[in-house]
Design a protein around this motif. Structure first.
Motif, PDB file in Angstrom:
ATOM      1  N   VAL A 228       0.821  -1.216   0.000  1.00 48.26           N
ATOM      2  CA  VAL A 228       0.000   0.000   0.000  1.00 48.26           C
ATOM      3  C   VAL A 228       0.851   1.261   0.000  1.00 48.26           C
ATOM      4  N   LEU A 229       1.793   1.358   0.916  1.00 51.26           N
ATOM      5  CA  LEU A 229       2.520   2.614   1.094  1.00 51.26           C
ATOM      6  C   LEU A 229       3.339   3.022  -0.132  1.00 51.26           C
ATOM      7  N   PRO A 230       4.098   2.118  -0.778  1.00 47.11           N
ATOM      8  CA  PRO A 230       4.885   2.574  -1.934  1.00 47.11           C
ATOM      9  C   PRO A 230       4.040   2.963  -3.137  1.00 47.11           C
ATOM     10  N   ALA A 231       2.760   2.603  -3.168  1.00 44.67           N
ATOM     11  CA  ALA A 231       1.915   2.959  -4.316  1.00 44.67           C
ATOM     12  C   ALA A 231       1.552   4.431  -4.331  1.00 44.67           C
ATOM     13  N   GLN A 232       1.838   5.153  -3.253  1.00 43.67           N
ATOM     14  CA  GLN A 232       1.481   6.567  -3.208  1.00 43.67           C
ATOM     15  C   GLN A 232       2.238   7.389  -4.249  1.00 43.67           C
ATOM     16  N   ALA A 233       3.522   7.120  -4.397  1.00 49.83           N
ATOM     17  CA  ALA A 233       4.337   7.942  -5.297  1.00 49.83           C
ATOM     18  C   ALA A 233       3.874   7.834  -6.754  1.00 49.83           C
ATOM     19  N   PRO A 234       3.716   6.623  -7.329  1.00 46.84           N
ATOM     20  CA  PRO A 234       3.281   6.575  -8.733  1.00 46.84           C
ATOM     21  C   PRO A 234       1.877   7.127  -8.955  1.00 46.84           C
ATOM     22  N   LEU A 235       0.946   6.862  -8.042  1.00 47.36           N
ATOM     23  CA  LEU A 235      -0.410   7.361  -8.241  1.00 47.36           C
ATOM     24  C   LEU A 235      -0.458   8.884  -8.105  1.00 47.36           C
ATOM     25  N   ARG A 236       0.328   9.426  -7.209  1.00 45.32           N
ATOM     26  CA  ARG A 236       0.358  10.881  -7.079  1.00 45.32           C
ATOM     27  C   ARG A 236       0.963  11.524  -8.315  1.00 45.32           C
ATOM     28  N   THR A 237       1.928  10.858  -8.915  1.00 41.79           N
ATOM     29  CA  THR A 237       2.510  11.372 -10.152  1.00 41.79           C
ATOM     30  C   THR A 237       1.487  11.368 -11.280  1.00 41.79           C
ATOM     31  N   LEU A 238       0.676  10.314 -11.359  1.00 36.96           N
ATOM     32  CA  LEU A 238      -0.346  10.240 -12.401  1.00 36.96           C
ATOM     33  C   LEU A 238      -1.475  11.231 -12.169  1.00 36.96           C
ATOM     34  N   ALA A 239      -1.683  11.629 -10.912  1.00 36.09           N
ATOM     35  CA  ALA A 239      -2.769  12.559 -10.609  1.00 36.09           C
ATOM     36  C   ALA A 239      -2.384  14.007 -10.863  1.00 36.09           C
ATOM     37  N   THR A 240      -1.094  14.308 -10.923  1.00 35.78           N
ATOM     38  CA  THR A 240      -0.647  15.677 -11.172  1.00 35.78           C
ATOM     39  C   THR A 240      -0.481  15.894 -12.670  1.00 35.78           C
ATOM     40  N   PRO A 241      -0.621  17.112 -13.156  1.00 33.34           N
ATOM     41  CA  PRO A 241      -0.511  17.370 -14.603  1.00 33.34           C
ATOM     42  C   PRO A 241       0.921  17.171 -15.094  1.00 33.34           C
ATOM     43  N   PRO A 242       1.189  16.074 -15.823  1.00 36.06           N
ATOM     44  CA  PRO A 242       2.537  15.846 -16.367  1.00 36.06           C
ATOM     45  C   PRO A 242       2.604  16.295 -17.831  1.00 36.06           C
ATOM     46  N   THR A 243       3.800  16.253 -18.372  1.00 36.10           N
ATOM     47  CA  THR A 243       3.961  16.550 -19.789  1.00 36.10           C
ATOM     48  C   THR A 243       3.428  15.420 -20.651  1.00 36.10           C
ATOM     49  N   ASP A 244       3.584  14.196 -20.203  1.00 36.07           N
ATOM     50  CA  ASP A 244       3.036  13.047 -20.906  1.00 36.07           C
ATOM     51  C   ASP A 244       2.517  12.059 -19.866  1.00 36.07           C
ATOM     52  N   GLY A 245       1.423  11.447 -20.164  1.00 33.06           N
ATOM     53  CA  GLY A 245       0.782  10.527 -19.233  1.00 33.06           C
ATOM     54  C   GLY A 245      -0.689  10.412 -19.538  1.00 33.06           C
ATOM     55  N   PRO A 246      -1.524  10.288 -18.525  1.00 39.78           N
ATOM     56  CA  PRO A 246      -2.956  10.142 -18.774  1.00 39.78           C
ATOM     57  C   PRO A 246      -3.523  11.398 -19.430  1.00 39.78           C
ATOM     58  N   PRO A 247      -4.538  11.230 -20.266  1.00 33.95           N
ATOM     59  CA  PRO A 247      -5.192  12.411 -20.844  1.00 33.95           C
ATOM     60  C   PRO A 247      -5.882  13.221 -19.760  1.00 33.95           C
ATOM     61  N   PRO A 248      -6.127  14.502 -20.024  1.00 30.92           N
ATOM     62  CA  PRO A 248      -6.745  15.350 -18.997  1.00 30.92           C
ATOM     63  C   PRO A 248      -8.083  14.823 -18.496  1.00 30.92           C
ATOM     64  N   ALA A 249      -8.839  14.133 -19.341  1.00 33.54           N
ATOM     65  CA  ALA A 249     -10.139  13.626 -18.912  1.00 33.54           C
ATOM     66  C   ALA A 249     -10.011  12.550 -17.851  1.00 33.54           C
ATOM     67  N   LEU A 250      -8.875  11.850 -17.802  1.00 30.61           N
ATOM     68  CA  LEU A 250      -8.681  10.781 -16.822  1.00 30.61           C
ATOM     69  C   LEU A 250      -7.923  11.241 -15.589  1.00 30.61           C
ATOM     70  N   ARG A 251      -7.355  12.428 -15.640  1.00 31.77           N
ATOM     71  CA  ARG A 251      -6.506  12.860 -14.536  1.00 31.77           C
ATOM     72  C   ARG A 251      -7.301  13.011 -13.238  1.00 31.77           C
TER      73      ARG A 251
END
Length: 369
Positions: free
Chosen positions: A243-266
C-alpha cells in the motif's frame, strides 16, 4: 455426296448426373486457421471508440488491427508468462529487453517508469485469506504484483501470483464506454482503482482480526500468545509493502505531467489517490494499534511473572521457618534448652504450624498469595 444421318443427342438422365458427380474429384477447402493464443494469455481484445470488437484474436493480429485505426487499441492480459511467450509478446509490441526481463520476475516495488514510448506502471496486489482463528502460522494477507505496459495503442498487463485477477476489471470497464474511449490509460486507471479497492477491503478484514485479538488480550482468560501477535504484525507489514509505496506513482499520475494520462482521466486518478490515502492511514493505524497490543501483552506477562515470583517468595518464606526450627533442633548438641523436655517435640511442631499459618495469612492479606 454421302449424307450421313446427324447423330442424335442422348438425353441426360438423373442416374447419369449422379454417376458424373461421383466420378468428379471433390475439392475440399481447408478451414481458415490462425495462430492460437498461448495459455498465459488470459484475454486479448481490440477496442474501437470504447467498444470491444467481436472475438478474441491472437495478439499479433490484434496489434496489427489496432495500428490501422487511430481510435483503437489492444488490451492483452497475461498471467505468469513463460520467457518464450513474453519474448514473443515483447517483439510484437516493441518492448525492449529491460521490459521483458522485468515482466518475467515478481516481487517488484510499486513504481512508475517511462522508457521511450512505453510507460511501465507496477502495483502490488493484495487479498485477504480467510481463516477460522489466528495462529502463529496463519496467512492473513496474500500479495502478488501486476505490471502494466502502456503504449500508444496498446496496453499489456502481466500479473504474478493468485490475487488480483483482472477479469472483473475488464468486464466493468467495458460497461463504461466513455472512459474506455480514452485509450490505454483508461485500463491503467481501472486497474489502479481496483487495486486500491482491494487494499481497503483487506484493511477492513484485518481490522476485524485486530478487534478479536484485542478482546482476547484483555479478556479474563487470555488466549492470545506473543507468536500470534507477531504473526499478524508480519502480515500487516506485508500489506504495508503493497500500500505505502503505491502513493508515489499514483500521485505522479494525478498531477498534470507533460506526458501521461489524458486530462479527462486525470481527475479519476486524483480520486484513486484519495482512496489510497485512506488505505494508508488505516494500515498505519493498524500497525500502531498492534504495537500497543504487543506492548500491553508484554506488560501483562511481566506482571504475571512478578506475581508468580511473589508467590514463590511467599511459599519460600513459609518453608524457611520450618527449616529454621528443624535445623536448630537437628544440631544434636548435648547442652540445648528443652532438648530433654517431655513436650519438646509437640511444642516444636506447634511452633512450626503457628509460624506457617501466621505467614500465610499475612501474605494473603498483602496480595502475595
Amino acid at each position: 455426296m454421302d449424307q450421313r444421318p446427324a447423330p442424335t443427342r442422348r438425353r441426360t438422365t438423373l442416374p447419369d448426373l449422379l454417376r458424373r458427380a461421383l466420378r468428379r474429384p471433390t475439392r475440399t477447402t481447408p478451414p481458415a486457421t490462425g495462430p492460437t493464443n498461448p495459455d498465459a494469455v488470459v484475454d486479448c481484445a481490440v477496442y474501437v471508440d470504447g467498444q470491444r470488437q467481436p472475438g478474441r484474436p491472437h495478439y499479433t493480429d490484434a496489434h496489427t488491427h489496432s495500428r490501422r485505426n487511430r481510435r483503437s487499441f489492444v488490451w492483452l492480459g497475461l498471467h505468469d508468462p513463460t520467457p518464450a511467450v513474453m519474448t514473443a509478446v515483447g517483439h510484437t509490441f516493441g518492448l525492449d529487453e529491460f521490459h521483458i526481463t522485468q515482466a518475467l520476475t515478481d516481487g517488484h516495488r510499486p513504481t512508475l517508469q517511462r522508457h521511450d514510448d512505453v510507460t511501465l506502471l507496477v502495483l502490488r496486489t493484495a487479498a485477504y485469506v480467510e481463516h477460522t482463528e489466528l495462529t502463529d502460522t496463519s496467512e492473513v494477507v496474500d500479495t502478488g504484483d501486476v505490471m502494466i505496459f502502456i503504449g500508444d495503442r496498446f496496453v499489456v498487463t502481466v500479473r504474478h501470483g493468485a490475487p488480483g485477477a483482472l477479469t472483473t476489471v475488464r468486464q466493468d470497464l467495458q460497461q463504461r464506454r466513455t472512459i474506455l474511449a480514452e485509450g490505454p490509460w483508461a485500463v491503467a486507471y481501472a486497474i489502479c482503482a481496483r487495486m486500491v479497492t482491494q487494499y481497503l477491503d483487506v484493511a477492513t478484514h484485518v481490522e476485524t482480526d485486530l478487534e478479536q485479538l484485542e478482546e482476547t488480550v484483555f479478556a479474563r482468560e487470555r488466549t492470545a500468545d506473543i507468536p500470534h501477535i507477531y504473526q499478524l504484525k508480519r502480515e500487516i507489514v506485508e500489506l504495508k509493502r503493497a500500500v505505502l509505496p503505491a502513493q508515489a506513482p499514483l500521485r505522479t499520475l494525478a498531477t498534470p505531467p507533460t506526458d501521461g494520462p489524458p486530462p479527462a482521466l486525470r481527475r479519476w486518478f486524483t480520486d484513486v489517490d484519495g482512496d489510497l490515502a485512506r488505505a494508508v492511514d488505516r494500515v498505519n493505524a493498524y500497525d500502531d494499534l498492534l504495537n500497543s497490543i504487543l506492548q500491553t501483552r508484554l506488560a501483562q506477562l511481566a506482571v504475571e511473572q512478578n506475581n508468580d515470583m511473589r508467590k514463590i517468595a511467599a511459599w519460600a518464606a513459609i518453608a524457611a521457618t520450618q527449616t529454621a526450627v528443624a535445623g536448630i533442633y537437628g544440631m544434636n548438641f548435648t547442652h540445648m534448652p528443652e532438648l530433654h523436655w517431655r513436650y519438646g517435640y509437640g511444642a516444636a511442631l506447634l511452633l512450626m504450624a503457628t509460624a506457617a499459618l501466621t505467614l500465610h495469612r499475612l501474605f494473603r492479606r498483602s496480595g502475595w498469595l
